[in-house]
Design a protein around this motif. Structure first.
Motif, PDB file in Angstrom:
ATOM      1  N   TYR A 105       1.008  -1.074  -0.111  1.00 44.38           N
ATOM      2  CA  TYR A 105       0.105  -0.054   0.032  1.00 44.38           C
ATOM      3  C   TYR A 105       0.933   1.279  -0.077  1.00 44.38           C
ATOM      4  CZ  TYR A 105      -3.509  -3.513   1.292  1.00 44.38           C
ATOM      5  OH  TYR A 105      -4.140  -4.495   1.362  1.00 44.38           O
ATOM      6  N   GLU A 106       1.099   1.962  -1.103  1.00 41.65           N
ATOM      7  CA  GLU A 106       1.444   3.204  -1.106  1.00 41.65           C
ATOM      8  C   GLU A 106       0.750   4.359  -1.419  1.00 41.65           C
ATOM      9  OE1 GLU A 106       5.110   4.361  -0.911  1.00 41.65           O
ATOM     10  OE2 GLU A 106       4.112   6.254  -1.542  1.00 41.65           O
ATOM     11  N   ARG A 107       1.156   5.436  -0.736  1.00 36.02           N
ATOM     12  CA  ARG A 107       0.177   6.624  -0.640  1.00 36.02           C
ATOM     13  C   ARG A 107       0.428   7.618  -1.928  1.00 36.02           C
ATOM     14  NH1 ARG A 107       2.751  10.044   4.423  1.00 36.02           N
ATOM     15  NH2 ARG A 107       4.811  10.486   3.259  1.00 36.02           N
ATOM     16  N   GLY A 133      13.440  -0.460   8.150  1.00 33.74           N
ATOM     17  CA  GLY A 133      13.686   0.664   7.198  1.00 33.74           C
ATOM     18  C   GLY A 133      13.708   2.133   8.382  1.00 33.74           C
ATOM     19  N   ASP A 134      13.540   2.974   7.951  1.00 33.97           N
ATOM     20  CA  ASP A 134      13.343   4.291   8.401  1.00 33.97           C
ATOM     21  C   ASP A 134      12.071   4.311   9.578  1.00 33.97           C
ATOM     22  OD1 ASP A 134      15.329   5.308   7.369  1.00 33.97           O
ATOM     23  OD2 ASP A 134      14.276   7.197   6.559  1.00 33.97           O
ATOM     24  N   ALA A 135      11.214   3.409   9.343  1.00 36.90           N
ATOM     25  CA  ALA A 135      10.159   3.387  10.386  1.00 36.90           C
ATOM     26  C   ALA A 135      10.688   3.043  11.441  1.00 36.90           C
ATOM     27  CB  ALA A 135       8.856   2.432   9.619  1.00 36.90           C
ATOM     28  N   GLY A 151      20.865   5.322   5.452  1.00 37.15           N
ATOM     29  CA  GLY A 151      19.475   4.992   5.682  1.00 37.15           C
ATOM     30  C   GLY A 151      19.154   4.133   4.410  1.00 37.15           C
ATOM     31  N   THR A 152      19.312   4.337   3.311  1.00 36.77           N
ATOM     32  CA  THR A 152      18.763   3.488   2.199  1.00 36.77           C
ATOM     33  C   THR A 152      19.383   1.877   2.298  1.00 36.77           C
ATOM     34  OG1 THR A 152      18.602   5.117   0.953  1.00 36.77           O
ATOM     35  CG2 THR A 152      18.412   2.983  -0.192  1.00 36.77           C
ATOM     36  N   LYS A 153      20.803   1.830   2.543  1.00 34.61           N
ATOM     37  CA  LYS A 153      21.499   0.677   2.994  1.00 34.61           C
ATOM     38  C   LYS A 153      20.730  -0.187   4.000  1.00 34.61           C
ATOM     39  CE  LYS A 153      25.604  -0.574   5.255  1.00 34.61           C
ATOM     40  NZ  LYS A 153      26.146  -1.540   4.699  1.00 34.61           N
ATOM     41  N   GLY A 211      19.434   8.159  -8.381  1.00 35.02           N
ATOM     42  CA  GLY A 211      18.318   9.055  -8.017  1.00 35.02           C
ATOM     43  C   GLY A 211      17.226   8.151  -7.354  1.00 35.02           C
ATOM     44  N   ARG A 212      16.614   8.936  -6.412  1.00 40.60           N
ATOM     45  CA  ARG A 212      15.573   8.017  -5.500  1.00 40.60           C
ATOM     46  C   ARG A 212      14.623   7.564  -6.473  1.00 40.60           C
ATOM     47  NH1 ARG A 212      13.627   7.516  -0.208  1.00 40.60           N
ATOM     48  NH2 ARG A 212      11.741   7.607  -0.902  1.00 40.60           N
ATOM     49  N   ALA A 213      14.205   8.456  -7.661  1.00 40.88           N
ATOM     50  CA  ALA A 213      12.973   7.946  -8.399  1.00 40.88           C
ATOM     51  C   ALA A 213      13.444   6.796  -9.311  1.00 40.88           C
ATOM     52  CB  ALA A 213      12.670   8.899  -9.387  1.00 40.88           C
TER      53      ALA A 213
HETATM   54  C1  LIG Z   1      18.680  14.389   3.261  1.00 36.55           C
HETATM   55  C2  LIG Z   1      18.740  13.238   3.357  1.00 36.55           C
HETATM   56  C3  LIG Z   1      19.866  12.520   2.531  1.00 36.55           C
HETATM   57  C4  LIG Z   1      19.991  11.062   2.616  1.00 36.55           C
HETATM   58  N1  LIG Z   1      20.771  10.688   1.444  1.00 36.55           N
HETATM   59  C5  LIG Z   1      21.046   8.948   1.925  1.00 36.55           C
HETATM   60  C6  LIG Z   1      22.011   8.746   1.221  1.00 36.55           C
HETATM   61  O1  LIG Z   1      22.977   9.152   0.366  1.00 36.55           O
HETATM   62  N2  LIG Z   1      22.188   7.354   1.339  1.00 36.55           N
HETATM   63  C7  LIG Z   1      21.170   6.524   1.882  1.00 36.55           C
HETATM   64  O2  LIG Z   1      21.556   5.274   1.836  1.00 36.55           O
HETATM   65  N3  LIG Z   1      20.378   6.948   2.610  1.00 36.55           N
HETATM   66  C8  LIG Z   1      20.193   8.358   2.358  1.00 36.55           C
HETATM   67  N4  LIG Z   1      19.180   8.890   3.065  1.00 36.55           N
HETATM   68  C9  LIG Z   1      18.281   8.040   3.858  1.00 36.55           C
HETATM   69  C10 LIG Z   1      17.254   7.652   3.094  1.00 36.55           C
HETATM   70  O3  LIG Z   1      16.395   8.255   2.296  1.00 36.55           O
HETATM   71  C11 LIG Z   1      16.103   6.576   3.832  1.00 36.55           C
HETATM   72  O4  LIG Z   1      16.619   6.068   4.767  1.00 36.55           O
HETATM   73  C12 LIG Z   1      15.354   5.546   3.036  1.00 36.55           C
HETATM   74  O5  LIG Z   1      14.605   6.238   1.925  1.00 36.55           O
HETATM   75  C13 LIG Z   1      14.397   4.699   3.904  1.00 36.55           C
HETATM   76  O6  LIG Z   1      13.763   4.006   3.042  1.00 36.55           O
HETATM   77  P1  LIG Z   1      12.282   3.435   3.709  1.00 36.55           P
HETATM   78  O7  LIG Z   1      11.760   2.658   2.481  1.00 36.55           O
HETATM   79  O8  LIG Z   1      12.367   2.758   5.095  1.00 36.55           O
HETATM   80  O9  LIG Z   1      11.316   4.906   3.870  1.00 36.55           O
HETATM   81  P2  LIG Z   1      11.163   5.970   2.798  1.00 36.55           P
HETATM   82  O10 LIG Z   1      11.837   5.927   1.591  1.00 36.55           O
HETATM   83  O11 LIG Z   1      10.767   7.117   3.546  1.00 36.55           O
HETATM   84  O12 LIG Z   1       9.695   5.275   1.998  1.00 36.55           O
HETATM   85  C14 LIG Z   1       8.393   5.285   2.880  1.00 36.55           C
HETATM   86  C15 LIG Z   1       7.422   5.082   2.011  1.00 36.55           C
HETATM   87  O13 LIG Z   1       5.965   4.888   2.680  1.00 36.55           O
HETATM   88  C16 LIG Z   1       5.074   5.649   2.075  1.00 36.55           C
HETATM   89  N5  LIG Z   1       4.205   6.130   3.087  1.00 36.55           N
HETATM   90  C17 LIG Z   1       4.256   6.695   4.199  1.00 36.55           C
HETATM   91  N6  LIG Z   1       3.206   6.692   4.782  1.00 36.55           N
HETATM   92  C18 LIG Z   1       2.262   5.728   4.072  1.00 36.55           C
HETATM   93  C19 LIG Z   1       0.957   5.470   4.587  1.00 36.55           C
HETATM   94  N7  LIG Z   1       0.418   5.860   5.521  1.00 36.55           N
HETATM   95  N8  LIG Z   1       0.484   4.546   3.537  1.00 36.55           N
HETATM   96  C20 LIG Z   1       1.054   4.031   2.322  1.00 36.55           C
HETATM   97  N9  LIG Z   1       2.198   4.732   2.108  1.00 36.55           N
HETATM   98  C21 LIG Z   1       2.963   5.566   2.935  1.00 36.55           C
HETATM   99  C22 LIG Z   1       5.962   6.939   1.615  1.00 36.55           C
HETATM  100  O14 LIG Z   1       4.981   7.540   0.435  1.00 36.55           O
HETATM  101  C23 LIG Z   1       7.298   6.361   1.120  1.00 36.55           C
HETATM  102  O15 LIG Z   1       7.143   5.861  -0.284  1.00 36.55           O
HETATM  103  C24 LIG Z   1      18.973  10.338   3.263  1.00 36.55           C
HETATM  104  C25 LIG Z   1      17.978  11.083   3.949  1.00 36.55           C
HETATM  105  C26 LIG Z   1      17.830  12.332   3.958  1.00 36.55           C
HETATM  106  C27 LIG Z   1      16.781  13.037   4.884  1.00 36.55           C
END
Ligand SMILES: Cc1cc2nc3c(=O)[nH]c(=O)nc-3n(C[C@H](O)[C@H](O)[C@H](O)COP(=O)(O)OP(=O)(O)OC[C@H]3O[C@@H](n4cnc5c(N)ncnc54)[C@H](O)[C@@H]3O)c2cc1C
Length: 498
Positions: free
Chosen positions: A33-35, A274-276, A287-289, A98-100
């Motif tokens: 589920y992705e918003r 992940g970040d959660a 963070g992505t790692k 790129g994130r995209a």
């Molecule tokens: C300024 C900055 C620079 C960074 N640079 C780096 C870097 O160089 N290298 C690196 O490894 N990491 C980097 N990071 C960290 C990295 O962006 C995150 O650690 C990573 O994206 C975490 O992945 P995730 O999937 O846990 O969370 P996210 O990438 O935040 O993905 C969460 C997803 O959940 C979706 N979502 C949220 N709430 C809901 C909901 N209620 N229902 C449905 N969907 C929902 C969001 O839309 C999003 O798509 C950086 C972070 C920041 C802030």
């Protein structure tokens, strides 16, 4: 046993977990589920991926790893730029993507495995029914908030303010530099992530933020809007680095980094990844790692254990020590950047050595091997360092340093710091107390684990800024960190103990 798995959040963690869970158990029903309304619609610009992340991905999912490599921009060296000079920090070690593009690759792989992705679907735990609910909804996780009392949530916000911007050209080399405007200092971390794109991440300390009157937008504008007034100011401040071009914005506004820690990573049938579950300051680019590696570990644990509780426990046991180590490195890096203004007047080579050893995971010998002349210049206050034999540089530093302090140690004031590593109010008060003491020489001791040793090296550096001579007690096992602390000017000397 086949499960139904609901994944809230289609970022790197959620997409990677979905694919791997489905690959391990093709009969499982896995739904994301992705918003966001469209795949690849996201915040931010490019992120760095280390070779260790890539090799972990290659082991777990070679097809996706190959695609990620193909979509990434080749590795780039990191340099520090100041006053028309460039000082090398490290060679080309990281890919950038790129994130995209990252999300497109992970989406394609998840769909191929048979994962269902529901876009434009903002979900909470009450909206989904499944055997396993994976919360991958990022640093501001609503799932985590909802279960906060069971998860034991702690969130602290850094004092630095940052703006994640981009450029429509590739900067030459990854680099950092800084500029001042009146009483405000701005630092930029820039790196190319495509032939025509760079991340251009700008940060400023709290004092600068207020001095430049940047605090108003946050209070006035709704979330999701970019802060055009700040962008205009920053384009002016960094006009030389930008060559007069515009900054790109993507929901770009000032933010303070939230450091998230949880007592438990799961509650009932909900598990966080992940970040959660945890964040680590962006200045170590991990963070992505951590998100991708969490996904790998969770998928493995679910494949190995039919019992969901056992799977969640195995996942947390496997990941927590590793994540904690990165959080520790990240906290030290964050502290270093938060106090950058104090170091900006040092010689660039000193700043470079200090930067490379800031988190305590890289030895002075390593830097001396890669950039001998820079290391020689950085260590010049201690004498002529034997950089031709880099392996000996750490011992040389420790051999030089005691001369600075032994004569004075008898009359020194001894203090203990055991309050953890974060530069919170207690750390500030301790530093203020020591800075105000009559004694000229202060010895700082405390517990022997790396987290506490790192914290007291940080104490030492801060007390040195008040003009004191500071000696730090460091366990012999952390000799490398001890040498880096003295070589980079964080401590005047160390006493090796134990
Ligand atoms: C300024 C900055 C620079 C960074 N640079 C780096 C870097 O160089 N290298 C690196 O490894 N990491 C980097 N990071 C960290 C990295 O962006 C995150 O650690 C990573 O994206 C975490 O992945 P995730 O999937 O846990 O969370 P996210 O990438 O935040 O993905 C969460 C997803 O959940 C979706 N979502 C949220 N709430 C809901 C909901 N209620 N229902 C449905 N969907 C929902 C969001 O839309 C999003 O798509 C950086 C972070 C920041 C802030």
């Amino acid at each position: 046993m086949s499960r139904t798995v609901a994944i809230i959040g289609g970022g790197p963690a959620g997409l990677a977990a979905a694919r791997l869970i489905k690959v391990n158990d093709p009969r499982a029903l896995v739904t994301i589920y992705e918003r966001a309304d469209a795949s690849g619609e996201t915040f931010g610009f490019g992120v760095g991926l280390t070779e260790s992340t890539m090799s972990n991905m290659a082991k777990a999912d070679p097809i996706t790893a190959d695609r990620l490599r193909e979509a990434s921009h080749a590795g780039h060296s990191l340099v520090l730029r100041t006053g028309g000079r460039e000082v090398g920090l490290h060679g080309a070690r990281n890919l950038a993507i790129g994130r995209a593009a990252l999300l497109e690759v992970l989406t394609k792989s998840a769909l191929e495995a048979g994962v269902e992705i529901r876009l434009g679907c903002k979900a909470g735990v009450a909206d989904v029914q499944a055997d396993v609910v994976v919360a991958a909804d990022g640093a501001r996780s609503a799932v985590r908030e909802r279960l906060a009392h069971r998860l034991g949530v702690s969130i602290t916000y850094g004092s630095l303010h940052y703006m994640w911007c981009g450029t429509d050209f590739a900067v030459s080399n990854a680099n950092f530099t800084w500029r001042t405007r009146d009483d405000a200092m701005f630092v930029v971390h820039a790196y190319p992530y495509a032939d025509d794109r760079s991340t251009f991440l700008i940060e400023t300390d709290d004092e600068s933020f207020r001095a430049a009157g940047l605090d108003r937008f946050a209070a006035e504008a709704p979330a999701g809007e970019s802060d055009e007034r700040s962008l205009a100011l920053l384009e002016d401040v960094f006009s030389e680095e930008l060559g007069g071009r515009r900054l790109l914005a993507n929901r770009t506004r000032w933010a303070q980094f939230p450091t998230v820690s949880l007592r438990n990573w799961s509650a009932g049938n909900v598990v966080l990844i992940g970040d959660a579950a945890h964040t680590a300051h962006y200045t170590i680019g991990s963070g992505t790692k951590l998100a991708l590696e969490d996904a790998i570990a969770l998928a493995e644990a679910l494949a190995e254990h039919d019992d969901t509780d056992a799977a969640f426990a195995a996942y947390e046991t496997a990941r927590r020590p590793y994540v904690d180590r990165f959080k520790h490195l990240a906290a030290r890096s964050q502290n270093w950047w938060s106090s950058f203004r104090e170091r900006a007047a040092q010689a660039p080579e000193r700043i470079a050595l200090s930067y490379m050893t800031r988190a305590g995971n890289l030895g002075i010998e390593h830097y001396a091997a890669e950039y001998p002349e820079t290391a020689r210049a950085a260590l010049a206050p201690l004498g002529e360092a034997p950089v031709g034999e880099p392996d000996t540089v750490g011992d040389w530093v420790l051999g030089r340093a005691p001369d600075v302090a032994t004569a004075d140690l008898a009359g020194a004031l001894r203090a203990e710091w055991d309050g953890g590593e974060v530069w919170g109010p207690a750390h500030d008060a301790f530093v203020a107390r020591l800075s105000g003491e009559d004694a000229d020489v202060i010895v700082v001791g405390g517990p022997s684990d790396p987290k506490h040793v790192g914290a007291r090296i940080d104490v030492a550096e801060r007390v040195r800024w008040a003009g004191k001579t500071v000696v730090v007690e460091v366990p012999s096992a952390l000799r490398t960190e001890a040498a880096a602390a003295v070589g980079a000017g964080r401590a005047d000397a160390v006493v090796l103990v134990g």
